[in-house]
Design a protein around this motif. Structure first.
Motif, short mmCIF file in Angstrom:
data_model
loop_
_atom_site.label_atom_id
_atom_site.label_comp_id
_atom_site.label_asym_id
_atom_site.label_seq_id
_atom_site.Cartn_x
_atom_site.Cartn_y
_atom_site.Cartn_z
N ASP A 13 0.82 -1.22 0.00
CA ASP A 13 0.00 0.00 0.00
C ASP A 13 0.86 1.28 0.00
OD1 ASP A 13 0.94 -0.42 2.56
OD2 ASP A 13 -0.92 0.18 3.54
N ARG A 14 2.06 1.21 -0.58
CA ARG A 14 3.02 2.33 -0.57
C ARG A 14 2.44 3.62 -1.14
NH1 ARG A 14 5.49 -1.53 -3.61
NH2 ARG A 14 4.78 -1.51 -5.74
N GLU A 15 1.46 3.53 -2.05
CA GLU A 15 0.87 4.72 -2.66
C GLU A 15 0.02 5.52 -1.67
OE1 GLU A 15 -1.24 3.52 -6.16
OE2 GLU A 15 0.49 2.42 -6.92
N ALA A 16 -0.27 4.97 -0.50
CA ALA A 16 -1.06 5.66 0.51
C ALA A 16 -0.23 6.65 1.33
CB ALA A 16 -1.73 4.65 1.44
N ALA A 17 1.07 6.69 1.12
CA ALA A 17 1.93 7.63 1.85
C ALA A 17 1.59 9.06 1.44
CB ALA A 17 3.40 7.33 1.55
N ARG A 18 1.89 10.00 2.32
CA ARG A 18 1.59 11.41 2.05
C ARG A 18 2.54 12.01 1.02
NH1 ARG A 18 0.30 14.19 7.87
NH2 ARG A 18 -1.08 12.55 8.63
N GLN A 19 2.01 12.94 0.25
CA GLN A 19 2.83 13.65 -0.73
C GLN A 19 3.67 14.70 -0.03
OE1 GLN A 19 0.36 15.46 -3.69
NE2 GLN A 19 -0.31 13.52 -4.53
N VAL A 20 4.94 14.79 -0.41
CA VAL A 20 5.80 15.85 0.11
C VAL A 20 6.14 16.85 -0.98
CG1 VAL A 20 6.72 14.51 2.02
CG2 VAL A 20 7.89 14.44 -0.17
N ALA A 21 5.96 16.45 -2.23
CA ALA A 21 6.13 17.35 -3.38
C ALA A 21 5.16 16.89 -4.45
CB ALA A 21 7.56 17.32 -3.90
N HIS A 22 4.53 17.87 -5.12
CA HIS A 22 3.53 17.55 -6.14
C HIS A 22 3.76 18.48 -7.33
CE1 HIS A 22 -0.19 16.14 -7.85
NE2 HIS A 22 -0.71 17.35 -7.84
N HIS A 23 3.99 17.91 -8.48
CA HIS A 23 4.23 18.70 -9.69
C HIS A 23 3.32 18.19 -10.82
CE1 HIS A 23 7.62 20.97 -8.14
NE2 HIS A 23 7.90 19.88 -7.46
N PRO A 24 2.03 18.55 -10.79
CA PRO A 24 1.09 18.07 -11.80
C PRO A 24 1.47 18.53 -13.21
CG PRO A 24 0.07 19.78 -10.47
CD PRO A 24 1.40 19.45 -9.83
N GLU A 25 2.12 19.68 -13.32
CA GLU A 25 2.53 20.15 -14.64
C GLU A 25 3.61 19.25 -15.26
OE1 GLU A 25 5.50 21.88 -11.80
OE2 GLU A 25 3.35 21.54 -11.73
N SER B 170 4.62 13.04 -8.43
CA SER B 170 4.57 13.43 -7.02
C SER B 170 5.61 12.61 -6.27
CB SER B 170 3.20 13.13 -6.41
OG SER B 170 2.20 13.88 -7.04
N LEU B 171 6.21 13.21 -5.24
CA LEU B 171 7.13 12.50 -4.36
C LEU B 171 6.39 12.21 -3.07
CD1 LEU B 171 9.97 11.46 -3.59
CD2 LEU B 171 10.46 13.79 -2.77
N LEU B 172 6.40 10.96 -2.66
CA LEU B 172 5.76 10.56 -1.41
C LEU B 172 6.78 10.53 -0.29
CD1 LEU B 172 3.55 7.63 -2.79
CD2 LEU B 172 3.04 10.09 -2.69
N CYS B 173 6.31 10.62 0.95
CA CYS B 173 7.23 10.70 2.09
C CYS B 173 8.05 9.43 2.29
CB CYS B 173 6.50 11.09 3.36
SG CYS B 173 5.47 9.81 4.05
N ASN B 174 7.65 8.34 1.67
CA ASN B 174 8.42 7.10 1.76
C ASN B 174 9.48 7.00 0.65
OD1 ASN B 174 6.76 6.60 -0.42
ND2 ASN B 174 5.65 4.92 0.54
N GLY B 175 9.65 8.09 -0.13
CA GLY B 175 10.68 8.12 -1.16
C GLY B 175 10.23 7.64 -2.53
N VAL B 176 8.98 7.26 -2.67
CA VAL B 176 8.45 6.77 -3.94
C VAL B 176 8.09 7.95 -4.84
CG1 VAL B 176 6.53 5.52 -5.03
CG2 VAL B 176 7.57 4.63 -2.95
N LEU B 177 8.54 7.90 -6.10
CA LEU B 177 8.08 8.85 -7.11
C LEU B 177 6.88 8.22 -7.79
CD1 LEU B 177 11.29 10.17 -8.85
CD2 LEU B 177 9.54 11.53 -7.73
N LEU B 178 5.76 8.89 -7.73
CA LEU B 178 4.51 8.39 -8.29
C LEU B 178 4.17 9.24 -9.51
CD1 LEU B 178 2.06 6.50 -7.92
CD2 LEU B 178 1.05 8.27 -6.46
N PHE B 179 3.99 8.60 -10.65
CA PHE B 179 3.71 9.30 -11.90
C PHE B 179 2.22 9.26 -12.22
CE2 PHE B 179 8.09 7.92 -12.02
CZ PHE B 179 8.73 9.09 -12.35
#
Length: 68
Positions: A15-27, A31-40
């Motif tokens: 469930d790693r995608e449930a981590a909070r966003q620490v950076a979000h760049h929709p443009e 997004s970077l999650l607090c667990n270090g995952v880059l989510l596209f």
């Protein structure tokens, strides 16, 4: 890495995608999650260890697109 209480799921948790966003760049589509995952935006992921998770959009979304 995560300082939240309760802590967010780790990068190797299912469930790693449930981590909070620490950076979000929709443009730029990521997004970077607090667990270090880059989510596209295409649902692909880049894990902190360099592992790539292929996009995994739900099947229901693809059925809707075909019907349109």
């Amino acid at each position: 890495m995560c300082q939240h209480q309760p802590p967010c799921p780790t990068a190797d948790s299912p469930d790693r995608e449930a981590a909070r966003q620490v950076a979000h760049h929709p443009e730029q589509g990521w997004s970077l999650l607090c667990n270090g995952v880059l989510l596209f935006e295409d649902t692909g992921e880049l894990l902190p260890d360099g592992q790539i998770i292929a996009p995994h959009r739900p099947l229901a979304a693809s059925r809707v697109m075909k019907a349109a």
